[in-house]
Write an enzyme that holds these catalytic residues in place. Sequence first.
Site, PDB file in Angstrom:
ATOM      1  N   HIS A   9       0.790  -1.508   0.160  1.00 16.08           N
ATOM      2  CA  HIS A   9      -0.762  -0.007  -0.048  1.00 16.08           C
ATOM      3  C   HIS A   9       1.043   1.267  -0.141  1.00 16.08           C
ATOM      4  O   HIS A   9       1.520   1.568   0.952  1.00 16.08           O
ATOM      5  CB  HIS A   9      -0.568   0.321   1.483  1.00 16.08           C
ATOM      6  CG  HIS A   9      -2.075   1.003   1.356  1.00 16.08           C
ATOM      7  ND1 HIS A   9      -3.228   0.780   1.189  1.00 16.08           N
ATOM      8  CD2 HIS A   9      -1.828   1.838   1.354  1.00 16.08           C
ATOM      9  CE1 HIS A   9      -4.044   2.260   1.413  1.00 16.08           C
ATOM     10  NE2 HIS A   9      -3.740   2.910   1.428  1.00 16.08           N
ATOM     11  N   HIS A  11       0.878   4.543  -2.500  1.00 12.78           N
ATOM     12  CA  HIS A  11       0.495   5.780  -3.959  1.00 12.78           C
ATOM     13  C   HIS A  11       1.857   5.858  -4.235  1.00 12.78           C
ATOM     14  O   HIS A  11       2.449   6.996  -3.723  1.00 12.78           O
ATOM     15  CB  HIS A  11      -0.525   6.425  -3.471  1.00 12.78           C
ATOM     16  CG  HIS A  11      -1.738   6.330  -2.456  1.00 12.78           C
ATOM     17  ND1 HIS A  11      -2.827   6.144  -2.835  1.00 12.78           N
ATOM     18  CD2 HIS A  11      -1.699   5.491  -1.434  1.00 12.78           C
ATOM     19  CE1 HIS A  11      -3.915   5.572  -1.780  1.00 12.78           C
ATOM     20  NE2 HIS A  11      -2.990   5.134  -1.191  1.00 12.78           N
ATOM     21  N   HIS A 187      -9.805   1.353   0.002  1.00 12.01           N
ATOM     22  CA  HIS A 187      -9.829   2.626   1.215  1.00 12.01           C
ATOM     23  C   HIS A 187     -11.272   2.392   2.031  1.00 12.01           C
ATOM     24  O   HIS A 187     -12.272   2.735   1.341  1.00 12.01           O
ATOM     25  CB  HIS A 187      -9.209   3.302   1.020  1.00 12.01           C
ATOM     26  CG  HIS A 187      -7.904   3.797   0.739  1.00 12.01           C
ATOM     27  ND1 HIS A 187      -6.952   3.221  -0.600  1.00 12.01           N
ATOM     28  CD2 HIS A 187      -6.714   4.300   0.768  1.00 12.01           C
ATOM     29  CE1 HIS A 187      -5.971   3.453  -0.410  1.00 12.01           C
ATOM     30  NE2 HIS A 187      -5.664   4.174   0.524  1.00 12.01           N
ATOM     31  N   GLU A 190     -10.288   3.993   6.943  1.00 13.83           N
ATOM     32  CA  GLU A 190      -9.556   4.879   7.643  1.00 13.83           C
ATOM     33  C   GLU A 190      -9.930   6.238   8.535  1.00 13.83           C
ATOM     34  O   GLU A 190      -9.900   6.270   9.906  1.00 13.83           O
ATOM     35  CB  GLU A 190      -8.328   4.877   5.923  1.00 13.83           C
ATOM     36  CG  GLU A 190      -7.402   6.147   6.747  1.00 13.83           C
ATOM     37  CD  GLU A 190      -7.301   6.908   5.327  1.00 13.83           C
ATOM     38  OE1 GLU A 190      -7.848   6.646   4.422  1.00 13.83           O
ATOM     39  OE2 GLU A 190      -6.336   7.011   5.013  1.00 13.83           O
ATOM     40  N   ASP A 268       1.726   4.451   3.299  1.00 13.00           N
ATOM     41  CA  ASP A 268       1.143   4.816   2.288  1.00 13.00           C
ATOM     42  C   ASP A 268       1.675   6.276   1.398  1.00 13.00           C
ATOM     43  O   ASP A 268       1.247   5.826   0.445  1.00 13.00           O
ATOM     44  CB  ASP A 268      -0.304   5.349   3.491  1.00 13.00           C
ATOM     45  CG  ASP A 268      -1.668   5.589   2.687  1.00 13.00           C
ATOM     46  OD1 ASP A 268      -1.628   5.787   1.621  1.00 13.00           O
ATOM     47  OD2 ASP A 268      -2.659   6.048   4.257  1.00 13.00           O
ATOM     48  N   ASP A 269       1.872   6.744   2.509  1.00 16.83           N
ATOM     49  CA  ASP A 269       2.588   8.476   1.559  1.00 16.83           C
ATOM     50  C   ASP A 269       3.603   8.794   1.841  1.00 16.83           C
ATOM     51  O   ASP A 269       3.298   9.451   2.754  1.00 16.83           O
ATOM     52  CB  ASP A 269       1.256   8.954   1.549  1.00 16.83           C
ATOM     53  CG  ASP A 269      -0.119   9.266   0.550  1.00 16.83           C
ATOM     54  OD1 ASP A 269      -0.111   8.578  -0.789  1.00 16.83           O
ATOM     55  OD2 ASP A 269      -0.906   8.418   1.567  1.00 16.83           O
TER      56      ASP A 269
HETATM   57  N1  LIG Z   1      -4.574   7.648   3.178  1.00 16.37           N
HETATM   58  C1  LIG Z   1      -4.775   8.265   2.259  1.00 16.37           C
HETATM   59  N2  LIG Z   1      -6.885   7.497   2.185  1.00 16.37           N
HETATM   60  C2  LIG Z   1      -7.325   7.932   1.194  1.00 16.37           C
HETATM   61  N3  LIG Z   1      -6.487   8.428  -0.290  1.00 16.37           N
HETATM   62  C3  LIG Z   1      -5.909   8.017  -0.759  1.00 16.37           C
HETATM   63  N4  LIG Z   1      -4.433   9.055  -1.579  1.00 16.37           N
HETATM   64  C4  LIG Z   1      -4.022   8.882  -0.413  1.00 16.37           C
HETATM   65  N5  LIG Z   1      -3.265   8.944   0.412  1.00 16.37           N
HETATM   66  C5  LIG Z   1      -4.784   8.431   0.856  1.00 16.37           C
HETATM   67 ZN   LIG Z   2      -3.935   4.630   0.335  1.00 13.09          ZN
END
Ligand SMILES: Nc1ncnc2[nH]cnc12
Ligand SMILES: [Zn+2]
Length: 322
Positions: A9, A11, A187, A190, A268-269
């Site tokens: 996971h 992006h 997703h 969250e 994630d990011d």
């Molecule tokens: N944590 C996240 N939740 C939803 N969309 C996303 N796009 C990028 N990161 C995300």
């Molecule tokens: Zn994500």
Amino acid sequence: MTTPKAELHCHIEGATPPALAARLATKYGIDLSAWLRDGRYVWHDFSSFIACYAAIANVFRAEEDFADLAETYLGELAADGAIYSELFVSPEQGLAAGLSRDAYMRAITAGIEAAKAKTGIECRMVMIGERHMGPEQVEGAARYAVSCGFPLITGFNMAGDERMGCVADYARAFDIARDGGLKLTIHAGEVCGPGSVRDALDLVRPDRIGHGVRAVEEPALVRRLADEGVVLEVCPGSNIALSVYPDFRAHPLRRLVDAGVRVTLNSDDPPFFGTSLAREYEIAESELGFSPEETARMTETAIAAAFVDEETRERLFARLRG
Ligand SMILES: Nc1ncnc2[nH]cnc12
Ligand SMILES: [Zn+2]
């Protein structure tokens, strides 16, 4: 030797280092001052994170920009011990860059191949539809995913603002992806609570769930996740940065594992949340109380749940066994 790791996971545009975003913004004359200051991304809640993410994703203009991003990120991941990565990709960014969806996919594929040639890291792509862009955009992403012919796309996912619309509005997109032979993840759980996870299970029938942590608020749902063997792509650092939980003591990963839910660790990011895959493994051990044997099991779970053919899975397991 670094412990072997795997990530399901991440992006890809969310892995953009701030220095790269700054360099591209200067190169292309883009004003990022609202979103990037003193080498850090600027946002303060989930909505402003989504807006900041979109602004950073829009600094890419050329195929080589996307290729460099994928190659650089995968190179760093491999240096941290990762043997497998699934990247979430958004070909709409090709259009935003003035290229095409195919050009975007070619570029990310080139980055993946270059990283594999240098480091041996195996990688697949999961196509993203953005929920806040509405069902039509998400269905369009699914149609493109099943017809574009890029063999490294093996999955479909919906990200974006979980508070928008209801899962039922997007079920058709997932049907298109499933019928086209793609594996599914979504997703859910969250920003929104257990109802969102339940809808995802009932209406999408995914192989995995992105985050899913808020399922913990409903014990029967946790039992269902465990019984059905649904794998959660858990991103603890992201959850704290986005204030899903106030601190690591409140994070439910331990409770989910104790209840028999299958989990994996993910970034994630990463630069948006001040993390990395290696840091997530450290967090699991130093903040969440997991032993190295337990985090190694999470890596095994990631390989077991990876969107790859069985021969590749066996090869990855063989690398894990060393
Ligand atoms: N944590 C996240 N939740 C939803 N969309 C996303 N796009 C990028 N990161 C995300
Ligand atoms: Zn994500």
